[in-house]
Design an enzyme around this catalytic site. Structure first.
Site, mmCIF file in Angstrom:
data_model
loop_
_atom_site.group_PDB
_atom_site.id
_atom_site.type_symbol
_atom_site.label_atom_id
_atom_site.label_comp_id
_atom_site.label_asym_id
_atom_site.label_seq_id
_atom_site.Cartn_x
_atom_site.Cartn_y
_atom_site.Cartn_z
ATOM 1 C CE1 TYR A 72 -4.253 1.698 0.688
ATOM 2 C CE2 TYR A 72 -2.709 3.342 1.507
ATOM 3 C CZ TYR A 72 -3.984 3.002 1.068
ATOM 4 O OH TYR A 72 -4.956 3.957 1.010
ATOM 5 C CG PHE A 124 -6.994 16.033 -24.978
ATOM 6 C CD1 PHE A 124 -7.072 15.563 -26.284
ATOM 7 C CD2 PHE A 124 -7.454 15.230 -23.956
ATOM 8 C CE1 PHE A 124 -7.606 14.311 -26.550
ATOM 9 C CE2 PHE A 124 -7.986 13.973 -24.221
ATOM 10 C CZ PHE A 124 -8.061 13.517 -25.517
ATOM 11 C CG ASP A 125 -11.606 15.445 -25.646
ATOM 12 O OD1 ASP A 125 -10.541 15.068 -25.145
ATOM 13 O OD2 ASP A 125 -12.392 14.672 -26.207
ATOM 14 C CG ASP A 215 -2.186 17.563 -21.863
ATOM 15 O OD1 ASP A 215 -1.811 16.400 -21.628
ATOM 16 O OD2 ASP A 215 -3.330 17.835 -22.279
ATOM 17 C CB ALA A 217 -0.646 12.615 -24.007
ATOM 18 C CE LYS A 258 -3.983 9.446 -25.111
ATOM 19 N NZ LYS A 258 -4.128 10.711 -24.464
ATOM 20 C CG HIS A 450 -16.930 13.440 -28.204
ATOM 21 N ND1 HIS A 450 -16.808 14.372 -27.202
ATOM 22 C CD2 HIS A 450 -15.846 12.635 -28.099
ATOM 23 C CE1 HIS A 450 -15.686 14.148 -26.530
ATOM 24 N NE2 HIS A 450 -15.086 13.098 -27.050
HETATM 25 C C1 LIG Z 1 -5.349 11.401 -23.902
HETATM 26 C C2 LIG Z 1 -5.015 12.765 -23.523
HETATM 27 C C3 LIG Z 1 -5.401 13.284 -22.282
HETATM 28 C C4 LIG Z 1 -6.276 12.537 -21.310
HETATM 29 O O1 LIG Z 1 -5.702 11.341 -20.888
HETATM 30 P P1 LIG Z 1 -6.552 10.051 -20.530
HETATM 31 O O2 LIG Z 1 -5.494 9.074 -20.141
HETATM 32 O O3 LIG Z 1 -7.326 9.640 -21.715
HETATM 33 O O4 LIG Z 1 -7.428 10.394 -19.386
HETATM 34 C C5 LIG Z 1 -5.017 14.575 -21.981
HETATM 35 N N1 LIG Z 1 -4.311 15.300 -22.842
HETATM 36 C C6 LIG Z 1 -3.912 14.835 -24.035
HETATM 37 C C7 LIG Z 1 -3.116 15.696 -24.959
HETATM 38 C C8 LIG Z 1 -4.262 13.559 -24.419
HETATM 39 O O5 LIG Z 1 -3.897 13.114 -25.627
#
Ligand SMILES: *Cc1c(COP(=O)(O)O)cnc(C)c1O
Length: 459
Positions: A72, A124-125, A215, A217, A258, A450
């Site tokens: 843990y 990103f969304d 951000d 990814a 990613k 979406h």
């Molecule tokens: C996929 C993504 C996210 C969100 O990540 P999740 O693992 O799907 O929650 C945030 N920002 C970018 C640029 C992404 O491609």
């Protein structure tokens, strides 16, 4: 002769996929209310819905799973991951989360409050979702030429520094939550951000006293483009470039699904121990104790290994080479695609593919559905459906581009699969005049519609 790129791995396990008939697909997509998220995966032959969490793990990652420590608190897997993150990104502090949006939720709980303005290149969304959910505003300052799919520029993911400065100046300091830089710029088509641009953002941030959150990814793919396209970086290793990129940020959120090539996972990393302490409290509330967050020990082990593999040059060469190969095949057939081809996906311009379908009928969704019917290939809409409604007026937001994204999972499909996809897209192109209408909405959710929207063919 120059030798072509080649995958730096061989295949040890395979998974069967099944073709279907056109008639079956027509019925399945109708029953799915023309929402590709509603399809069962067995109804899809080649799944290009997303490159998120769909990659193939290596034997070393699977091996690391077997040696995970599920304690843990203070698990060795946590420390393995912490050291890997420090080594690759330079950030001292980190918090595991179950995926990228969870990282956003935790970090933005500290940094974003009602009425704030959060500028950056295109958010990103889920990032935008977390900002708007807090009644703050995400301001997209991506360079304007990113919206022209034919402009060939090496760094179409860049932020417009003048625009960014203007937004910063117009916003009272206490309302500037942070700047968010997304690498690569997913919303602008997987387009990279240059090192010079990241440096410029850092300078602005220092001048005005604002935090920069990356951000991240697809940070490794971004680093690959910097190496190949930006002056002064050809001789630097991917790891060196990555370290420099992160040196211009105060914190990062990561969707490990990613570029870290795992099926689930994420993290936050940062410089400031005080920010770490504040975020830790939210991590414990939302995700889990600070040494596991939303992850099991075995998954943290696989993630640490994936971060190393995902930042290898020969891997990135094959990965981005495959995406480019698909994009070029589609482009050579005369089909409008975003240029240059981005890092993780090919974006088809549905507005020009179906110029007779108005944006209010979601032409990109129609194209994604047609590509599915044609070849059992599942892509996704990046257009009016995704853009959602304005939270204040409730009106549809019409983005400048109606795109269909074909996202390529990492290490999953072969170039033969890519050729099949290109042929199917070409077949739809040849019968494009027969597709007269788009869709009407039957039902939609109040936010991030979406994913769950139900559509019908207009009467
Ligand atoms: C996929 C993504 C996210 C969100 O990540 P999740 O693992 O799907 O929650 C945030 N920002 C970018 C640029 C992404 O491609």
């Amino acid at each position: 002769m120059n030798l072509p790129y080649c995958e730096p791995y061989r295949i040890k396990t395979v998974e069967s996929i099944r073709q279907s008939t056109r008639q079956e697909r027509e019925e399945w997509i109708r029953n799915a209310s023309y929402n590709l998220f509603n399809l069962r995966s067995e109804q899809v032959f080649i799944d290009l819905l997303t490159d998120s969490g769909t990659g193939a793990m290596s034997d070393r990652q699977w091996g690391a799973i077997m040696t995970g420590d599920e304690s843990y608190a203070g698990a060795s897997s946590y420390y393995t991951l912490k050291e890997t993150i420090r080594d690759i990104t330079g950030f001292e502090h980190f918090l595991p989360t179950h995926q990228g949006r969870a990282a956003e939720n935790v970090l933005f709980s500290v940094l974003v409050k009602e009425g704030d303005v959060i500028p950056g290149n295109a958010h990103f969304d889920t990032t935008k979702g977390h900002i708007e959910f807090r009644k703050a505003k995400a301001v997209d300052c991506t360079v304007s030429y990113a919206r022209d799919i034919e402009v060939i520029d090496p760094f179409k993911g860049n932020v417009d520094l003048e625009r960014l400065e203007q937004v910063i100046r117009e916003t009272p300091r206490e309302k500037l939550g942070c700047i968010v830089m997304t690498v690569t710029n997913n919303t602008a088509g997987g387009q990279p951000v240059s090192m010079a641009n990241l440096r410029g953002v850092r300078e602005l941030a220092d001048r005005y006293g604002v935090l920069v959150v990356m951000d991240s990814a697809r940070f490794a793919e971004n680093a690959y483009f910097i190496k190949r396209r930006e002056e002064g970086y050809a001789g630097k290793s991917i790891r060196e470039i990555v370290r420099e990129m992160f040196s211009y940020a105060d914190a990062m959120t990561m969707s490990s699904k990613k570029d870290a090539i795992v099926n689930m996972g994420g993290f936050i990393a940062m410089k400031d121990p005080e920010l770490f302490r504040k975020a830790s409290t939210f991590n414990i509330i939302f995700e889990g104790y600070i040494t596991y967050g939303g992850m099991s020990g075995r998954d943290m082990n696989a993630l640490a290994q994936g971060l190393r593999e995902g930042t290898e040059l020969d891997y990135l060469e094959a990965r981005i080479g495959q995406v480019k190969r698909l994009g070029e095949k589609i482009h050579e057939a005369g089909i409008p695609v975003q240029l240059p081809i981005g890092g993780h996906a090919v974006f088809i311009d549905a507005g020009r593919f179906f110029p007779h379908i108005p944006a209010s009928e979601f032409p990109a969704q129609r194209l994604a559905v047609e590509i599915y019917i044609e070849g059992g290939i599942r892509g996704t809409e990046i257009g009016t459906l995704l853009a959602d409604r304005d939270p204040v007026t409730g009106e549809n937001r019409y983005p400048e581009l109606e795109l269909v994204r074909l996202a390529i999972p990492r290490r999953v499909y072969t170039d033969n699969h890519m050729d099949y996809v290109a042929a199917a897209v070409q077949n739809v192109w040849e019968r494009r005049d027969q597709v007269r209408r788009g869709f009407a909405i039957k039902w939609e959710a109040p936010i991030m519609r979406h994913f769950t929207v139900e559509l019908e063919l207009p009467g």
